[in-house]
Design a protein around this motif. Structure first.
Motif, short mmCIF file in Angstrom:
data_model
loop_
_atom_site.label_atom_id
_atom_site.label_comp_id
_atom_site.label_asym_id
_atom_site.label_seq_id
_atom_site.Cartn_x
_atom_site.Cartn_y
_atom_site.Cartn_z
N GLY A 155 0.94 -0.90 0.04
CA GLY A 155 -0.01 0.42 -0.07
C GLY A 155 0.95 1.09 0.08
O GLY A 155 0.21 2.76 0.11
N HIS A 156 1.92 0.89 -0.02
CA HIS A 156 2.69 2.37 0.08
C HIS A 156 3.37 2.82 -1.67
O HIS A 156 3.27 2.44 -2.18
CB HIS A 156 3.92 2.38 0.77
N PRO A 210 -0.24 3.33 2.75
CA PRO A 210 -2.48 3.76 2.20
C PRO A 210 -3.20 4.56 1.81
O PRO A 210 -4.02 4.73 1.27
CB PRO A 210 -3.08 1.98 3.13
N GLU A 211 -3.29 5.45 3.20
CA GLU A 211 -3.87 6.37 3.23
C GLU A 211 -3.23 7.75 3.04
O GLU A 211 -4.51 8.56 2.84
CB GLU A 211 -4.30 6.66 4.31
#
Length: 298
Positions: A155-156, A210-211
């Motif tokens: 997710g990075h 991820p955000e």
């Protein structure tokens, strides 16, 4: 300050940046066998808003030729340099007390310098009572060494920083670096990063989670035919996930893609990062020592 006959001294100006660079190059070649400085490095340091070149420097000249200089880069940290061909004339001995006195007038409790271990400057400062604080190293990814891409945590992502993210990047890097030194200002950081001569978008990279939150940043640029990772930091709460290794490989890969033949960075014993850099294939190319003198009252 007593100088040998025929030499003069005056504060430096921005017009002296090339001469100072040439002197540093001569010293580095003589003392450590390689050169890792450009005139852009000197200019980016001197253009910081908190810095005043006229009151912080002193150049020693033989006619129009710069043969030595002193520079109080920060209130408690300075450089002195002497052309290798001019050593043995007492120039370093003359400049050291000038720099110490200047630091004292700025309210500093100490003055420090970083010099090649066991070299002439090390011996001079040790004789003046300077104490060792830490060891520093230049590390190099040798020419021809393969840059192995490192996997990012799920997710990075890695990408160029946007201008509207500059203040966030400053906070991530300076928060990490302030674990072992005083926190800098946004204005000085800007002068040395996106305000550095020749800055391009790929020179400043961010790692997002991820955000989409920025949790790490890398400042990398070219110095001649070398890629230099000047700053790399990961938020404390996101460490231990392999992000720094991935960011380092990304920075070196970009430098290679933009023409770098070799890649390097500097670290010291305060950071605990030496093992990480060696793990990705870097080797120590030179060792330095940070020395400090405790200053009495003015």
């Amino acid at each position: 300050m007593r100088l040998p006959d025929g030499l003069t001294a005056r504060p430096l100006t921005l017009d002296d940046a090339a001469a100072v660079t040439e002197l540093i190059v001569a010293e580095e070649l003589h003392d450590v066998g390689q050169v890792d400085v450009t005139v852009d490095d000197v200019v980016s340091e001197w253009q910081r808003p908190s810095y005043d070149i006229a009151s912080s420097t002193l150049g020693v000249f033989d006619g129009d030729r710069l043969v030595a200089y002193a520079d109080l880069v920060y209130p408690d940290f300075g450089y002195t340099g002497v052309l290798p061909t001019e050593r043995g004339r007492g120039l370093g001995t003359a400049l050291a007390p000038w720099l110490e006195a200047l630091a004292r007038t700025r309210g500093s409790a100490l003055i420090s310098n970083q010099v090649p271990r066991d070299g002439a400057a090390h011996r001079l400062l040790a004789a003046r009572g300077y104490r060792e604080r830490w060891t520093a190293w230049d590390l190099e990814l040798p020419e021809g060494a393969r840059v192995v891409a490192q996997p990012l945590a799920e997710g990075h992502a890695l990408r160029d920083a946007r201008p509207d993210e500059h203040e966030v990047v400053f906070d991530v890097i300076e928060t990490a670096f302030s674990e072992w030194r005083d926190r800098g200002t946004l204005e000085d950081f800007a002068a040395m990063v996106w305000g550095r001569p020749g800055h391009e978008p790929w020179n400043l990279r961010v790692c997002t989670d991820p955000e989409g939150t920025i949790v790490g940043a890398t400042h990398v640029y070219l110095t001649g035919d070398a890629g230099y990772v000047a700053r790399i930091a990961v938020r404390r709460d996101r460490r231990g996930r392999g992000l720094a290794a991935a960011m380092l490989a990304d920075g070196f890969g970009l430098a290679r893609a933009h023409g770098a033949v070799r890649c390097y960075l500097a670290t010291d014993s305060r950071t605990g990062a030496l093992g990480l850099y060696e793990k990705v294939g870097m080797v120590i190319s030179s060792a330095w020592v940070n020395l400090a003198l405790d200053l009495g009252p003015s």
